[in-house]
Design a protein around this motif. Sequence first.
Motif, PDB file in Angstrom:
ATOM      1  N   GLY A  11       0.331   1.575   7.615  1.00 32.11           N
ATOM      2  CA  GLY A  11      -0.272   1.703   6.295  1.00 32.11           C
ATOM      3  C   GLY A  11       0.583   2.621   5.447  1.00 32.11           C
ATOM      4  N   ILE A  12       0.799   2.263   4.183  1.00 36.04           N
ATOM      5  CA  ILE A  12       1.747   2.980   3.328  1.00 36.04           C
ATOM      6  C   ILE A  12       1.046   3.485   2.074  1.00 36.04           C
ATOM      7  CG2 ILE A  12       3.918   2.815   2.061  1.00 36.04           C
ATOM      8  CD1 ILE A  12       4.537   0.315   3.847  1.00 36.04           C
ATOM      9  N   SER A  13       1.190   4.796   1.815  1.00 36.03           N
ATOM     10  CA  SER A  13       0.776   5.356   0.524  1.00 36.03           C
ATOM     11  C   SER A  13       2.005   5.965  -0.146  1.00 36.03           C
ATOM     12  CB  SER A  13      -0.317   6.415   0.707  1.00 36.03           C
ATOM     13  OG  SER A  13       0.157   7.500   1.489  1.00 36.03           O
ATOM     14  N   LEU A  14       2.027   5.923  -1.475  1.00 39.71           N
ATOM     15  CA  LEU A  14       3.192   6.363  -2.248  1.00 39.71           C
ATOM     16  C   LEU A  14       2.849   7.571  -3.098  1.00 39.71           C
ATOM     17  CD1 LEU A  14       4.387   2.857  -3.512  1.00 39.71           C
ATOM     18  CD2 LEU A  14       5.324   4.145  -1.586  1.00 39.71           C
ATOM     19  N   TYR A  15       3.866   8.416  -3.292  1.00 39.83           N
ATOM     20  CA  TYR A  15       3.714   9.538  -4.220  1.00 39.83           C
ATOM     21  C   TYR A  15       4.891   9.530  -5.182  1.00 39.83           C
ATOM     22  CZ  TYR A  15       2.846  14.180  -6.104  1.00 39.83           C
ATOM     23  OH  TYR A  15       2.580  15.231  -6.952  1.00 39.83           O
ATOM     24  N   GLY A  45      -2.267   9.428  -4.474  1.00 40.17           N
ATOM     25  CA  GLY A  45      -2.925  10.649  -4.029  1.00 40.17           C
ATOM     26  C   GLY A  45      -2.351  11.874  -4.700  1.00 40.17           C
ATOM     27  N   GLN A  46      -3.183  12.925  -4.785  1.00 41.37           N
ATOM     28  CA  GLN A  46      -2.762  14.169  -5.415  1.00 41.37           C
ATOM     29  C   GLN A  46      -2.571  15.300  -4.412  1.00 41.37           C
ATOM     30  OE1 GLN A  46      -2.018  14.316  -8.703  1.00 41.37           O
ATOM     31  NE2 GLN A  46      -2.414  12.107  -8.638  1.00 41.37           N
ATOM     32  N   LEU A 104      -3.079  11.614   0.585  1.00 34.59           N
ATOM     33  CA  LEU A 104      -2.017  10.661   0.925  1.00 34.59           C
ATOM     34  C   LEU A 104      -2.183  10.151   2.355  1.00 34.59           C
ATOM     35  CD1 LEU A 104       1.049  12.440  -0.722  1.00 34.59           C
ATOM     36  CD2 LEU A 104       0.128  10.208  -1.367  1.00 34.59           C
ATOM     37  N   LEU A 105      -2.477  11.062   3.274  1.00 35.89           N
ATOM     38  CA  LEU A 105      -2.668  10.665   4.672  1.00 35.89           C
ATOM     39  C   LEU A 105      -3.906   9.780   4.831  1.00 35.89           C
ATOM     40  CD1 LEU A 105      -1.776  13.957   6.591  1.00 35.89           C
ATOM     41  CD2 LEU A 105      -0.630  11.745   6.820  1.00 35.89           C
ATOM     42  N   MET A 106      -4.987  10.155   4.169  1.00 33.97           N
ATOM     43  CA  MET A 106      -6.216   9.372   4.276  1.00 33.97           C
ATOM     44  C   MET A 106      -6.008   7.957   3.732  1.00 33.97           C
ATOM     45  SD  MET A 106      -9.989  10.241   2.730  1.00 33.97           S
ATOM     46  CE  MET A 106      -9.518   9.819   1.055  1.00 33.97           C
ATOM     47  N   ASN A 107      -5.289   7.853   2.612  1.00 36.26           N
ATOM     48  CA  ASN A 107      -5.052   6.540   2.016  1.00 36.26           C
ATOM     49  C   ASN A 107      -4.106   5.693   2.867  1.00 36.26           C
ATOM     50  OD1 ASN A 107      -6.736   7.195  -0.076  1.00 36.26           O
ATOM     51  ND2 ASN A 107      -5.100   7.817  -1.460  1.00 36.26           N
TER      52      ASN A 107
END
Length: 696
Positions: free
Chosen positions: A387-391, A395-396, A401-404
């Motif tokens: 699963g990939i989240s971007l900054y 997320g703030q 970010l980890l949860m997403n």
Amino acid sequence: MLIGQYTFSLVLISVLVAILASYTALDLVGRIGSATGKAVMMWIGGGALSMGIGIWSMHFIGMLAFQLPIDLGFDLGLTLLSLLIGILSSGFALWLVSHERVPVLHILFGALLMGLGISAMHYTGMAALRMQPGIDYDPTLFGVSLLIAVGASAAALCIALRLRRQTPYVRLARGGAAIIMGFAIVGMHYTGMAAAGFPDGSVCGAALTGLRTDGLDKLVLVTSLAVLSITLLTSVLDARMEARTAALSQSLSEANRELTQLALHDTLTGLPNRILLADRIEQAMRKVDAHGGMFAVMFMDLDGFKPVNDAFGHHVGDQLLREVALRMRENFHRHDTLARIGGDEFVLLVELEELDDVATVAARQVSLVARPFSVQDHDLQVTVSIGISLYPGNGQSQQELLMNADAAMYHAKSAGKNGYSFFDASMNTNARNQLQLLQDLRAGLREGQFCLHYQPKFSAGTREPVGAEALVRWNHPQHGLLMPDKFIGLAEKTGLIINIGEWVLNEACRQMRVWYDGGFSHWRIAVNLSALQFCHAGLVDTVARALATHGLPANCLTLEITETTAMNDADASMTVLQKLSDMGVDLSIDDFGTGYSSLMYLKRLPANELKIDRGFVRDLEHDSDDAAIVSAIVALGQALNLRIVAEGVETASQQSFLTRLGCDSLQGYLLGHPLPADRFMADISAAQQHESENTH
């Protein structure tokens, strides 16, 4: 000229005192070199006093060793002045070598001042005799004594600078240097004495009013030896304490490094752990906020790891995790971070130049993990869901970010595993719902929101009730009565299934005791065990405690485990099942025919019952293959002297077919729905009454 003579023993003592004083001086230089702050000035002050007394004592004992054919004495004031000069000269020398770097010119200038100071000490001590007429000095020997004093001082300073650090064999080197310096100082003294001439008829002006020589040599010797010994002993003890302190400091530093390593890294793989990962994500966020750019957080969970762990043991599972970590670590940039945050979960923090790069990195990780691993002669196959989240964007904070990324990973698993998925807002809603459900689940366990419903089992031949299966329900404050499929998976994932399972077992035994006392002692209560419960080390004790608490005979309890759970680690299962069987508990193999059966192990398992899965029963009337399978299971069970239970009976034709095959007992909606205990008994009573009326 008056002819003087020397007392050999005192000359020898003066040489030894000179060597001891030199060694003490060199040792003090070492202490000063390793000291810091105020300790430096304390060592210079104390060292100057000790070293000055030592050198002065050598000169004074040398003078006492010289005897003239007249009475001799020493003027107290001049004698003390010579001692003061010795102390000041020593203090200057120690101060000079206390500096980290001493230029050559400073050494030469210091040697000149120190040599002149020692010479002044010597000739002031000679003047303390107050000879009348005055002492007649030979100019050549007088000059030579000065040169010896300056040369000895230069040599002493150079040696002291070289030996002020604690190095191997430093004490041996100081000993050799002390002998050389001692003889140099003695040489200066006796050269100066040789330069002195005493005319005939000379008298000592201090003989009557000054210090008498009788016993003075012993006093000076004892005093100087005491001062030098105390100083040297203090220096040695301080050096040892410093060495021990340094060793302790080194040990503490190493321990601190090890603790830091343990605190910030995973002990199994050596990768950063959750704490260090959080810090790295925070740093990456600050960097992006300050300079622009982007990064991705990839949450990676292995697919198929648990079956490997269960089948081959934790030692193989741990080695597999190490191999996975090594393979992942070889394929990302140095400034990226790969962390293991628990179990088979990894997180990769990747700095990106282009947004398209993240898909390339994720696809490469999926491909890498999908290749077989060779672990302890086993060829193992696992895959990874990412699963990939971007900054910026997803997320703030590092937690968000980890949860997403975690939510996106579950989406990748639900989409078929062995792939990757980018986070979007809808996943966040699902993740929050799961998180809320988990919090509610903990609260439900704490506040007693669970209850049991009981589905009856009937004898296939007589249609009499023979017991019930206990099925857990959750009275959720907002969502009402929830079935197990809504929360059991989450409970197993978080480990809460252990506590829920213990409650179910205890409550089922309590209810069975009520029925037992009500005349239904021939009934059995069946309780399902999850895979996690079955693997839990305290299972046998938990069962024994529940039976003992409610005084329930062990043969009134049936524990149901799935075929897959029993066969995952058949040898370990055999041990647990045998302990339960020895206790007298009934054992049932649930969902039989849906797992990976091994007849070799099945015949060894101490089971009492086979339970035919409802999937085979459902299509009995329409699928000849299912009918054949059910017939085979019944025949197999009968051959192994096992009771046969069929679940999911919903039609009269299914009931009739299963009864004809030889099933021992049946359960299903045709015969009775799961109900709370009071309604369960009301239905049983109504059914018995109806059966009785039909009979009459």
